[in-house]
Structures are given as structure tokens and as C-alpha cells.
Scaffold this active site. Sequence first.
Site, mmCIF file in Angstrom:
data_model
loop_
_atom_site.group_PDB
_atom_site.id
_atom_site.type_symbol
_atom_site.label_atom_id
_atom_site.label_comp_id
_atom_site.label_asym_id
_atom_site.label_seq_id
_atom_site.Cartn_x
_atom_site.Cartn_y
_atom_site.Cartn_z
ATOM 1 N N SER A 1 22.701 25.471 -9.072
ATOM 2 C CA SER A 1 22.757 24.085 -8.610
ATOM 3 C C SER A 1 21.353 23.523 -8.744
ATOM 4 C CB SER A 1 23.210 24.030 -7.144
ATOM 5 O OG SER A 1 22.916 22.761 -6.565
ATOM 6 N N THR A 2 21.263 22.221 -8.888
ATOM 7 C CA THR A 2 19.933 21.603 -8.830
ATOM 8 C C THR A 2 19.208 22.034 -7.561
ATOM 9 O OG1 THR A 2 20.556 19.674 -10.139
ATOM 10 C CG2 THR A 2 18.703 19.401 -8.630
ATOM 11 N N ASN A 3 19.975 22.232 -6.491
ATOM 12 C CA ASN A 3 19.378 22.464 -5.186
ATOM 13 C C ASN A 3 18.711 23.827 -5.039
ATOM 14 O OD1 ASN A 3 20.511 20.000 -4.796
ATOM 15 N ND2 ASN A 3 22.129 20.700 -3.434
ATOM 16 N N LYS B 1 -31.776 1.789 -13.466
ATOM 17 C CA LYS B 1 -30.964 2.286 -12.349
ATOM 18 C C LYS B 1 -29.979 3.334 -12.850
ATOM 19 C CE LYS B 1 -28.472 0.542 -8.295
ATOM 20 N NZ LYS B 1 -27.253 1.380 -8.303
ATOM 21 N N SER C 1 -26.457 0.242 -14.245
ATOM 22 C CA SER C 1 -26.318 -1.179 -13.937
ATOM 23 C C SER C 1 -26.385 -2.000 -15.208
ATOM 24 C CB SER C 1 -27.424 -1.624 -12.976
ATOM 25 O OG SER C 1 -27.389 -3.018 -12.784
ATOM 26 N N SER C 2 -25.673 -3.123 -15.184
ATOM 27 C CA SER C 2 -25.750 -4.066 -16.299
ATOM 28 C C SER C 2 -26.858 -5.095 -16.083
ATOM 29 C CB SER C 2 -24.405 -4.776 -16.462
ATOM 30 O OG SER C 2 -24.100 -5.507 -15.280
ATOM 31 N N THR D 1 18.292 16.214 -9.744
ATOM 32 C CA THR D 1 19.418 16.494 -10.641
ATOM 33 C C THR D 1 19.112 16.066 -12.074
ATOM 34 O OG1 THR D 1 21.037 16.311 -8.855
ATOM 35 C CG2 THR D 1 21.847 15.985 -11.098
ATOM 36 N N THR E 1 -29.420 16.432 11.689
ATOM 37 C CA THR E 1 -28.187 16.229 12.434
ATOM 38 C C THR E 1 -28.139 14.763 12.836
ATOM 39 O OG1 THR E 1 -29.245 16.864 14.522
ATOM 40 C CG2 THR E 1 -28.127 18.595 13.288
#
Length: 480
Positions: free
Chosen positions: A154-156, A339, A333-334, A115, A201
Site C-alpha cells: 500500500s502507499t501507506n 568594502k 558594495s556597489s 499515493t 560575555t
Amino acid sequence: MTLTTDPTRTAPAGTRRRTEHDMLGDVDVPADAYYGAHTARAVANFPLTGETLATRPHLIGALAAVKHAAAHANAEVGALDGTLASAIADACAEIRDGALRDQFVVDLIQGGAGTSTNMNANEVIANRALELLGRSRGAYAVLHPLDHVNLGQSTNDVYPTALKLALDAHVAELLAALAGLRAAFGTKATEFADVLKMGRTQLQDAVPMTLGQEFGAFAATLAEDEQRLAEARGLLHELNLGGTAIGTGLNARPGYRERAVEHLRRLTGITTLVSSPDLIEATQDVGVFVQLSGVLKRIAVKLSKICNDLRLLSSGPQAGLGEINLPARQAGSSIMPGKVNPVIPEAVNQIAFEVIGNDVTVTLAAEGGQLQLNAFEPVIYRSVSAGIDHLTAGIAILAEHCVRGITANRDRLAATVAASTGLVTALGPALGYETACAVALEAHHTGRPALELIRERELLTEAELLELTSPASLTGRPAL
């Protein structure tokens, strides 16, 4: 319900405001706001997610399209003055073109079954229409948010109709993104058509295939998802507009429903929009959203599996499979120099996790409906639209920043095929199962290539080996 205004009233801080009145009393609204009392109350009541209607332009456009169609339909059935209908339609056209988006300030999640969203649209459209008529905002005696903009509605029936139209636009974007990713995988399938590798697999060597076949399978699975999504999209086109509160059509003039849907077809360009044959059922049923969410989950699951495969195939690169190279997008990476991480597939994996979780939300919200209405469509729309938007963005970056730049480690792939005991499977019919099994076990235990053992024992001639181990024999496709 009567709304009045006092445009001369000012707030203590000096900001000009107007006072509107609803059934609960007076509400102060900024004088320059296009929304009114109902919207202001909703903003105060539902500071929940920080995501307002303004973050969903497709929904705003859909709401404006519904109101636009309703205005024309009401004028045609004699329920609305033509001058007022034209002003409402012109205001809606501006909003559909992107105007006043910042005036849609209600949170996406709200109580009241939507609504507050409907009233936000009614008020903004009414006040802009008043301006177009040369009147001031809030002059509702001339043009009213409920009596005129929401006439016969209507909102509905407005809200679910708008949600479906908005989601149709969201889905169109996702379909385009899926097509782009499918094309990217298809291009790689052609590029890698001659690259032999071992299929696997259960993470164990199986039989040979080409890298092109592997990437072609990715393209094929996306094509299937496009089909399922297009089917679900079609279900969005059945509307309950004209059913008003519970589907009985109370307060809507005869002929309004048919004309409103006809105008929606014209305004949106969606020629397949139809009115539901049972408006009472359509007003309470949210099965279409469950169906669409389920398809999104399917896409997310399969897309995440593809991303898992890309990460696995590129793993290492020295100590993993290292069969393909993903484009390096940033330092990984830090602390570890050199990497590089598969950040794009990782991001898409996370989007998939979100979509899967959103599907649970949609399921619970749909199940929670009661009697003639489901009150939880706001969270359904937020969950589904967010999932579509995030999938669309993730798929686009996966295609552009990852798939299109993938390269194959051809020498490594060739070496793994030559060394794998899985190659013996292709020779099984010629060798017989027992002999093939003995060769495979010896190759596995000694580390010697199976082909070397076969040549040493003269189990097959060189011509037979060449024929049986050719790309055409191994993969079912001719070598390019």
C-alpha cells in the site's frame, strides 16, 4: 482497477500518445512515457512547487529499492511469478543506478498521502519491466503496475519506508559535511592555540582565552551535533513495510514482511533495518520525522550562532572587533569602494533560518495526522530533505570558502588583552577582590592599562605578574 491502452492513438498536434484508463475514465499519456494514467492525473492536479520527484534522486532510489525487495519477497512466498519478479527487479536495479529519473514527474507536495508518488514508481517500473520482457509500454495485461509491482503493498507502507531510506541517504551526506567542517575548525584551533585574546560575555570583556580555544569550541559543538544526528538516523531504520493499508497486513502473504525487510537490508546495505513491532502504530506515527527535524533545527541554530560569531569577530575591520580576517570572496558594495562582506556566513545564516521554519512545518504536519494515517508526509519529506540538502551544501561552502582561509590579527588581539580590565580577574586571587576592583575601575576611567597601574603601585612583583599572566595561567592550557 483495469487499465487499457491504445498505442495507435495520436494527439491533434501530431505527438504520438497512448490512452490509458483508470476508474475516472480515459487519460492521454505521451506514447514514449514510462509513467501512466495515475501519474498524468497527478501532474495535472498538483502543479504546486515546481519540484518533482526527479529533484530527489535519493527518494527515487529508495522507492525502487522497496519495489525491488517486494518483488523478490512476493516471488519467494509464491505470490508473484518468477519471470515477472525478475523483470521488476531488473527495472528497479536500473532505476537505482540512475535510469529513467526524468520519468518521475509528480510534484513533491501532493494530496493523497503519497499515493501519486507510489503510483509514479509503480507505472515507471511496470513499463520498463514490460520492455525487458519484450513487450510494449502499457501492456498491463502482462505485467500490471498494481497487480504485480504493487503486490502486497500500500502507499501507506511503501511511501514512509521509502522516505526513511531516502532520508538515511540525505543524513549520511550531512554527517560527512559536518565532519569536514569540524575538522576545519579543529585545524584552526591548533593553528591559533598560542594566540591570546579576550573572551566576552554579554559582549563585554570577560577573561582571557586563546583564539584556539574559541575555534576548538566550534569544533566541539559540531561534534555534539554529529552524535545527535547519528542517533536520529538510527530511528529511521524501523519500518512499517508489510503493514499495507493501516498496519494489519491485509493482502500481504504470510512471510512477505520478513522477507521484504531482509531484501531491503541486502539492497541498501543498511544492516540495522528492522520491522516495527506494532505496524498499526508505525503506520500512523511520524514521530521519527519530528525527531529528525528537531535535530536539524538544533544544528541550524548552533551553526547560525557560529556564523554570527565569525561575522562579529571579523567586524570592521578598522572600526569593529577585527580580531580575525575572513577570506574575501567578492566585492561587498556597489557604492562603497573596498568594502568586503562576510557573504559565506550570511548565506549559511539564511539556510539556518529556513531549516528553523521548516521545523514548524513538520511539527504542524505531524500534529495534523488523523486516526490510522498521516496524510501530510509529502510536505514533511520535502521540508526535511530540503533542510538537510541545504545544510549539507552550506556547511561545505562554509568550510571550504571561509573557515579554512581564516587568519588571526595577532597584534590587535595582544593589544586588546593588554588593555582590557578583564585581565584583572586573573589577578583577583593574588590582589584580593577589593583591590582588584579598584584597579579595574581606575583603568576603565583613565584608560591606562591595568598592568601599568599594578606595577606603579607595586601590588605584585614582576615575577608574580609574569606567572599570573602567562598563557598557562590565563587559559588553563600550556603555551605552545
